[in-house]
Enzyme design. Structure first.
Site, PDB file in Angstrom:
ATOM      1  CD  GLU A 170       1.084   6.691  -1.555  1.00 53.95           C
ATOM      2  OE1 GLU A 170       1.569   7.518  -2.332  1.00 53.95           O
ATOM      3  OE2 GLU A 170      -0.087   6.777  -1.119  1.00 53.95           O
ATOM      4  CB  SER A 171       0.915  -0.294   1.154  1.00 56.78           C
ATOM      5  OG  SER A 171       2.239  -0.164   0.660  1.00 56.78           O
ATOM      6  CB  CYS A 199       5.243   1.917   0.455  1.00 53.52           C
ATOM      7  SG  CYS A 199       4.051   2.178  -0.885  1.00 53.52           S
ATOM      8  CB  SER A 205      -1.006  -2.692  -4.796  1.00 47.51           C
ATOM      9  OG  SER A 205       0.005  -1.801  -4.378  1.00 47.51           O
ATOM     10  CG  HIS A 248       2.125  -3.522  -1.617  1.00 50.09           C
ATOM     11  ND1 HIS A 248       0.946  -2.988  -2.105  1.00 50.09           N
ATOM     12  CD2 HIS A 248       1.831  -4.080  -0.424  1.00 50.09           C
ATOM     13  CE1 HIS A 248      -0.013  -3.215  -1.220  1.00 50.09           C
ATOM     14  NE2 HIS A 248       0.484  -3.870  -0.196  1.00 50.09           N
TER      15      HIS A 248
END
Length: 420
Positions: A75-76, A90, A240, A253
């Site tokens: 996540e990111s 995120c 990403s 992203h």
């Protein structure tokens, strides 16, 4: 993007993926020993894994140079300099829970916190966020537990009536030496309701299965053409990218799903005299063609030398091509930092030529006017807006947060255009 495990049982199920990121930046004091040995860059992979597991994410790819390390997360993104770390996550990640293990491992390196800054936009699905991200007051209270001793302040930028606002927490220790830090800028762009065809670049399908193919087909490789890129494609969709160039980085992203499509772009560490802000924003907006766009710019100040540099485009108001400004705010942080935040919507055939506000500049208009030539009509409009929200927020935003549920006795002070 990958799904997040370990969700707080008190939260609501998320009807879609939460694209808006949480961003944490912590800087540490320099010392001859830590700098010589590499500082935070000496953290082992198991140390990083412990920090990230607390936030409910993990490393999927990485790219480094002689100055810093960058990692794409489930996540990111994560960026590690010898004396600074930036974690951006995120979804329903619990980013702030990474602070205790991070400070523990930094302490083992004899590093002391110099400053901390946390920022995020308004969540698309706030009810799905777990502790400690259920509301901004909860986040501030958690951050203050670790950083209030430095001297902290929280700010909500934007207007109460607008659906997208900007949340900023800043804690800064008293300076131990008089040497100024080099002027630096951070740009964070958030985009929603992406063009359907452009969002289609970020789905895996025959002929477009690899991340590099997405990077090239979307034109992302042309935004900062001299940078090195590390990219990653998620199943069945999502993307990403981190890029690095000397001490600067950018990151993108993308959540392309219809109904909650979102893309973010961030750049930090570039020379504002050689990277034109207006041109960059217009090219980023053109890459995704969102219906709504917001961006913040943070600078660590050095006001006089920035305003006196005629090549620095970052001190001037910026308006992405094809968009009109809806809200604009400016906030001076303690210890000299400044944040501006603007929201935009795509121009339509019925848009009035005078409907767009003039985005506020980072520095007060009168300071820029001493060294830069600004179109008179633009300047008059900026002055008018600056008088209306001289504390960094539109007048409508000077009321208390309605969404906060922490009792007033326990709730931290949040600056909404006046001092508490």
């Amino acid at each position: 993007m990958a799904a997040t495990a370990g969700i707080d049982p008190d939260t609501m199920p998320c009807p879609g993926f939460e694209g808006f990121e949480k961003r944490l930046e912590i800087e540490f004091w320099a010392s001859p020993v830590t700098e010589e040995k590499g500082g935070l860059r000496t953290l082992s992979f198991s140390d990083l894994d412990e920090i990230l597991r607390a936030a409910q994410c993990t490393i999927v790819s990485g790219l480094s140079n002689s100055l810093f390390d960058s990692y794409i997360l489930s996540e990111s993104s994560l960026f590690i300099y010898p004396l600074k770390i930036i974690i951006k996550t995120c979804g329903t990640t619990q980013l702030l829970k990474s602070i205790p293990p991070l400070l523990h491992h930094a302490g083992k390196l004899s590093l002391r916190v110099r400053r901390c800054r946390y920022s995020r936009g308004t969540f698309l699905f706030p009810a799905a966020q777990p502790f400690p991200h259920r509301n901004f007051s909860e986040e501030v209270k958690f951050l203050d537990h670790h950083f209030a001793h430095l001297g902290s302040k929280a700010y909500l930028m934007g207007t109460e009536s607008h659906k997208i606002n900007w949340h900023v927490y800043s804690a800064v220790a008293e300076e131990e030496d008089s040497s100024p830090s080099p002027t630096a800028y951070t740009l964070e762009v958030c985009m929603t309701e992406l063009d359907r065809d452009l969002a289609g670049h970020f789905y895996k399908r025959p002929g477009n299965e690899m991340a590099n193919e997405m990077t090239v087909s979307a034109g992302i490789n042309t935004l900062l053409p001299n940078s090195q890129i590390c990219d990653f494609a998620f199943e069945p969709c999502g993307y990403s990218m981190n890029s690095i160039e000397s001490s600067g980085y950018s990151t993108i992203h993308v959540t392309p799903e219809e109904g909650y499509s979102y893309a973010s772009f961030e750049v930090m560490g570039y020379d504002p005299r050689t990277l034109d802000l207006q041109d960059l924003l217009s090219r980023v907006a053109g890459t995704f063609n969102p219906s709504t766009l917001s961006f913040s710019i943070y600078t660590n100040d050095s006001r006089e030398q920035s305003c006196q540099d005629p090549l620095n485009s970052w001190v001037l108001p910026a308006l992405p091509s094809g968009y009109e400004c809806e809200t604009t705010s400016r906030q001076e942080l303690q210890a000299g930092g400044i944040v501006v935040f603007h929201t935009f919507t795509k121009k339509s055939a019925t848009s009035s030529p005078n409907s767009s506000k003039a985005p506020l500049p980072i520095f007060p208009t009168e300071e820029i006017a001493q060294t830069q030539s600004i179109n008179k009509s633009m300047k008059d409009s900026i002055n008018k807006n600056y008088r209306q929200c001289s504390c960094g927020l539109d007048v409508a935003a000077t009321r208390t947060l309605q969404a906060d549920t922490i009792p007033s006795a326990a709730a931290p002070a949040i600056d909404m255009g006046r001092r508490y």
